[in-house]
Design a protein around this motif. Sequence first.
Motif, PDB file in Angstrom:
ATOM      1  N   MET A   1      57.951  40.376  33.924  1.00 15.75           N
ATOM      2  CA  MET A   1      58.465  40.698  35.264  1.00 15.75           C
ATOM      3  C   MET A   1      58.679  39.430  36.083  1.00 15.75           C
ATOM      4  SD  MET A   1      56.907  44.368  36.503  1.00 15.75           S
ATOM      5  CE  MET A   1      55.157  44.062  36.318  1.00 15.75           C
ATOM      6  N   GLN A   2      57.959  38.375  35.749  1.00 13.72           N
ATOM      7  CA  GLN A   2      58.198  37.092  36.411  1.00 13.72           C
ATOM      8  C   GLN A   2      59.453  36.415  35.865  1.00 13.72           C
ATOM      9  OE1 GLN A   2      53.851  35.874  35.667  1.00 13.72           O
ATOM     10  NE2 GLN A   2      54.322  34.711  37.529  1.00 13.72           N
ATOM     11  N   THR A   3      59.564  36.361  34.554  1.00 17.41           N
ATOM     12  CA  THR A   3      60.668  35.606  33.950  1.00 17.41           C
ATOM     13  C   THR A   3      61.988  36.370  33.896  1.00 17.41           C
ATOM     14  OG1 THR A   3      59.989  36.346  31.729  1.00 17.41           O
ATOM     15  CG2 THR A   3      59.071  34.267  32.529  1.00 17.41           C
ATOM     16  N   LYS A   4      61.909  37.702  33.826  1.00 21.19           N
ATOM     17  CA  LYS A   4      63.134  38.492  33.658  1.00 21.19           C
ATOM     18  C   LYS A   4      63.504  39.350  34.865  1.00 21.19           C
ATOM     19  CE  LYS A   4      62.493  38.871  28.635  1.00 21.19           C
ATOM     20  NZ  LYS A   4      62.349  39.808  27.487  1.00 21.19           N
ATOM     21  N   ALA A   5      62.544  39.591  35.755  1.00 20.19           N
ATOM     22  CA  ALA A   5      62.830  40.476  36.891  1.00 20.19           C
ATOM     23  C   ALA A   5      62.678  39.774  38.236  1.00 20.19           C
ATOM     24  CB  ALA A   5      61.922  41.706  36.832  1.00 20.19           C
ATOM     25  N   GLY A   6      62.428  38.467  38.219  1.00 19.34           N
ATOM     26  CA  GLY A   6      62.450  37.683  39.445  1.00 19.34           C
ATOM     27  C   GLY A   6      61.194  37.712  40.286  1.00 19.34           C
ATOM     28  N   ALA A   7      60.092  38.226  39.768  1.00 22.02           N
ATOM     29  CA  ALA A   7      58.849  38.252  40.542  1.00 22.02           C
ATOM     30  C   ALA A   7      58.238  36.854  40.598  1.00 22.02           C
ATOM     31  CB  ALA A   7      57.867  39.228  39.924  1.00 22.02           C
ATOM     32  N   LYS A   8      57.653  36.509  41.741  1.00 19.98           N
ATOM     33  CA  LYS A   8      56.990  35.205  41.873  1.00 19.98           C
ATOM     34  C   LYS A   8      55.667  35.213  41.119  1.00 19.98           C
ATOM     35  CE  LYS A   8      55.408  31.764  45.221  1.00 19.98           C
ATOM     36  NZ  LYS A   8      55.286  31.405  46.664  1.00 19.98           N
ATOM     37  N   TRP A   9      54.903  36.286  41.301  1.00 17.68           N
ATOM     38  CA  TRP A   9      53.632  36.469  40.611  1.00 17.68           C
ATOM     39  C   TRP A   9      53.687  37.788  39.841  1.00 17.68           C
ATOM     40  CZ3 TRP A   9      50.926  32.143  40.882  1.00 17.68           C
ATOM     41  CH2 TRP A   9      51.050  31.327  42.007  1.00 17.68           C
ATOM     42  N   GLY A  10      52.781  37.948  38.888  1.00 19.26           N
ATOM     43  CA  GLY A  10      52.776  39.186  38.122  1.00 19.26           C
ATOM     44  C   GLY A  10      51.905  40.266  38.737  1.00 19.26           C
ATOM     45  N   ILE A  11      50.755  39.869  39.285  1.00 19.24           N
ATOM     46  CA  ILE A  11      49.792  40.847  39.802  1.00 19.24           C
ATOM     47  C   ILE A  11      48.954  40.218  40.900  1.00 19.24           C
ATOM     48  CG2 ILE A  11      48.025  40.226  38.082  1.00 19.24           C
ATOM     49  CD1 ILE A  11      47.257  43.238  38.008  1.00 19.24           C
ATOM     50  N   SER A  12      48.509  41.047  41.829  1.00 14.38           N
ATOM     51  CA  SER A  12      47.588  40.625  42.879  1.00 14.38           C
ATOM     52  C   SER A  12      46.171  40.949  42.438  1.00 14.38           C
ATOM     53  CB  SER A  12      47.911  41.358  44.191  1.00 14.38           C
ATOM     54  OG  SER A  12      46.940  41.064  45.180  1.00 14.38           O
ATOM     55  N   LEU A  13      45.325  39.919  42.342  1.00 16.39           N
ATOM     56  CA  LEU A  13      43.929  40.099  41.946  1.00 16.39           C
ATOM     57  C   LEU A  13      43.011  39.422  42.954  1.00 16.39           C
ATOM     58  CD1 LEU A  13      44.033  39.392  38.085  1.00 16.39           C
ATOM     59  CD2 LEU A  13      43.791  41.610  39.214  1.00 16.39           C
ATOM     60  N   PRO A  14      41.818  39.975  43.192  1.00 13.19           N
ATOM     61  CA  PRO A  14      40.867  39.368  44.119  1.00 13.19           C
ATOM     62  C   PRO A  14      40.502  37.954  43.671  1.00 13.19           C
ATOM     63  CG  PRO A  14      40.176  41.593  43.559  1.00 13.19           C
ATOM     64  CD  PRO A  14      41.309  41.250  42.640  1.00 13.19           C
TER      65      PRO A  14
ATOM     66  N   ILE B   1      32.130  35.361  49.156  1.00 16.14           N
ATOM     67  CA  ILE B   1      31.093  36.283  49.592  1.00 16.14           C
ATOM     68  C   ILE B   1      31.691  37.403  50.438  1.00 16.14           C
ATOM     69  CG2 ILE B   1      29.018  36.526  51.022  1.00 16.14           C
ATOM     70  CD1 ILE B   1      28.443  35.232  48.399  1.00 16.14           C
ATOM     71  N   GLY B   2      31.325  38.642  50.116  1.00 11.50           N
ATOM     72  CA  GLY B   2      31.793  39.788  50.886  1.00 11.50           C
ATOM     73  C   GLY B   2      33.185  40.263  50.540  1.00 11.50           C
ATOM     74  N   SER B   3      33.815  39.657  49.531  1.00 13.10           N
ATOM     75  CA  SER B   3      35.202  40.006  49.205  1.00 13.10           C
ATOM     76  C   SER B   3      35.314  41.222  48.294  1.00 13.10           C
ATOM     77  CB  SER B   3      35.868  38.820  48.507  1.00 13.10           C
ATOM     78  OG  SER B   3      35.258  38.570  47.243  1.00 13.10           O
ATOM     79  N   LEU B   4      34.204  41.646  47.689  1.00 12.04           N
ATOM     80  CA  LEU B   4      34.198  42.723  46.689  1.00 12.04           C
ATOM     81  C   LEU B   4      35.014  42.356  45.450  1.00 12.04           C
ATOM     82  CD1 LEU B   4      34.451  46.031  48.764  1.00 12.04           C
ATOM     83  CD2 LEU B   4      32.423  44.809  47.990  1.00 12.04           C
ATOM     84  N   ALA B   5      35.195  41.041  45.201  1.00  9.15           N
ATOM     85  CA  ALA B   5      35.964  40.613  44.044  1.00  9.15           C
ATOM     86  C   ALA B   5      35.299  41.033  42.740  1.00  9.15           C
ATOM     87  CB  ALA B   5      36.150  39.095  44.075  1.00  9.15           C
ATOM     88  N   PHE B   6      33.973  40.932  42.675  1.00 10.71           N
ATOM     89  CA  PHE B   6      33.288  41.308  41.440  1.00 10.71           C
ATOM     90  C   PHE B   6      33.436  42.805  41.198  1.00 10.71           C
ATOM     91  CE2 PHE B   6      29.336  42.089  38.879  1.00 10.71           C
ATOM     92  CZ  PHE B   6      29.754  41.380  37.759  1.00 10.71           C
ATOM     93  N   GLN B   7      33.354  43.585  42.262  1.00 11.42           N
ATOM     94  CA  GLN B   7      33.599  45.026  42.122  1.00 11.42           C
ATOM     95  C   GLN B   7      34.996  45.262  41.564  1.00 11.42           C
ATOM     96  OE1 GLN B   7      32.434  47.931  45.290  1.00 11.42           O
ATOM     97  NE2 GLN B   7      34.629  48.274  45.465  1.00 11.42           N
TER      98      GLN B   7
END
Length: 425
Positions: free
Chosen positions: A183-196, A200-206
């Motif tokens: 999707m980045q190389t063929k569909a023009g997306a800058k990034w593929g996915i949004s991930l935490p 501290i307090g971000s709930l990234a591990f969750q």
Amino acid sequence: MVLRKASTAAMCVAAALVLAACGRSDTGASSSTPSGAVPSGKVKGTITLWAQGTEGDKLPELVKGFEAENPGVKVNVTSIPWANAHGKYQTAIAGGTTPDVAQIGSTWMADFASAFQPVPKGIETSGLFPGSMDSAKVKDATLGVPWYVDTRVIYYRTDLAKKAGYASPPKTWDGFQAMLKAMQTKAGAKWGISLPTGGIGSLAFQGALPFVWSGGAELMNSAGTKWTLDTPQMTSAMKYYQSFFTEGIADPNATFTDGAAESDFVKGATPALINGPWEISALNQAGGKGFDKKYGVMPFPKGQSATSLVGGANLAVFRNSKNSAAAWKLVQYLSKPSVQASWYKMTGDLPAVQSAWNDPSLTGDPKLSVFKQQLKNVKAAPNNTAWNQVSDTADRQIERIVKGTDPAAALRELQKTADSVGTGD
């Protein structure tokens, strides 16, 4: 697990206020022996019910049906903001002023375990999603009944995926990353996915737990007496998580201001994200009319398994309830499939009772069918009083991993901290 109906950023802020700022109550395991049974006939008297957020606002309408079935009953509902709820329950327990029954976030069950009655005979739990039942158990005691459930799935732009050559979602870890790159190389997306990205307090591990479990790792040993955070399986899962950032699929410097993830998703700049069922309405609102046809949801791809995180809220009756028989009768009523289907229509809360999903309001939605599929393969976070502290510490290690720290080194440090924290009461 308390999963809020909010954007990613708002959810993190709310959870940080509730989980990090509030203290822990002094609780231990309760007896696993059920007390009494649910009355077979009509009940009378006043029932006090506390609930948070939207649920607290909507419950007065829902319980009218229970009051109609039991003309001698009055249910008094008190609505509490999520940010204040943990402290309010602590204060009520300490002062002996608890309600009869309450909506308890699933990660709070261990905090207040000694204040709850065990679930009595007559409350049918066999039809609940099995993973959700784990959130209601503390040590050997079942202390609540899952009321509604949440889980995480992957939202992705189906139109851009097709442009990238994917008519259907991939089923494996490698295939998933390949689709995002395409999707980045063929569909023009800058990034593929949004991930935490952690902190501290971000709930990234969750947020990373589906990768942890799907990678074959466990957070604790089977007895629940020791943290297992630096195993080879955990290291492998965190290396996979890190690879999204090192390979340029996810932005390591992303900011999660309110609405940012939805905006990037709609624009196609970041055509995938991970969230719960509340994200459907957020994306539809951000994208406008017809946007719902441009995206779909998929279950987690398979590593060693395809396991996601289950959250939601449980219904618990307090030990010092003045009308516990009627309170359990109310819990029984709220667990009826027809009532749970009605509750979904009122709030969007996903039913914990599997047969409630046969209602046309749920069966007719292809996106919700994916949630139902995922709910059959979920796990709950550990139900002990140390979990939130360990999770907060893990958020910091996620940040280090995202920035390039060797996952094995970060996990060794996390394990050391977790060992010093212990496993709670």
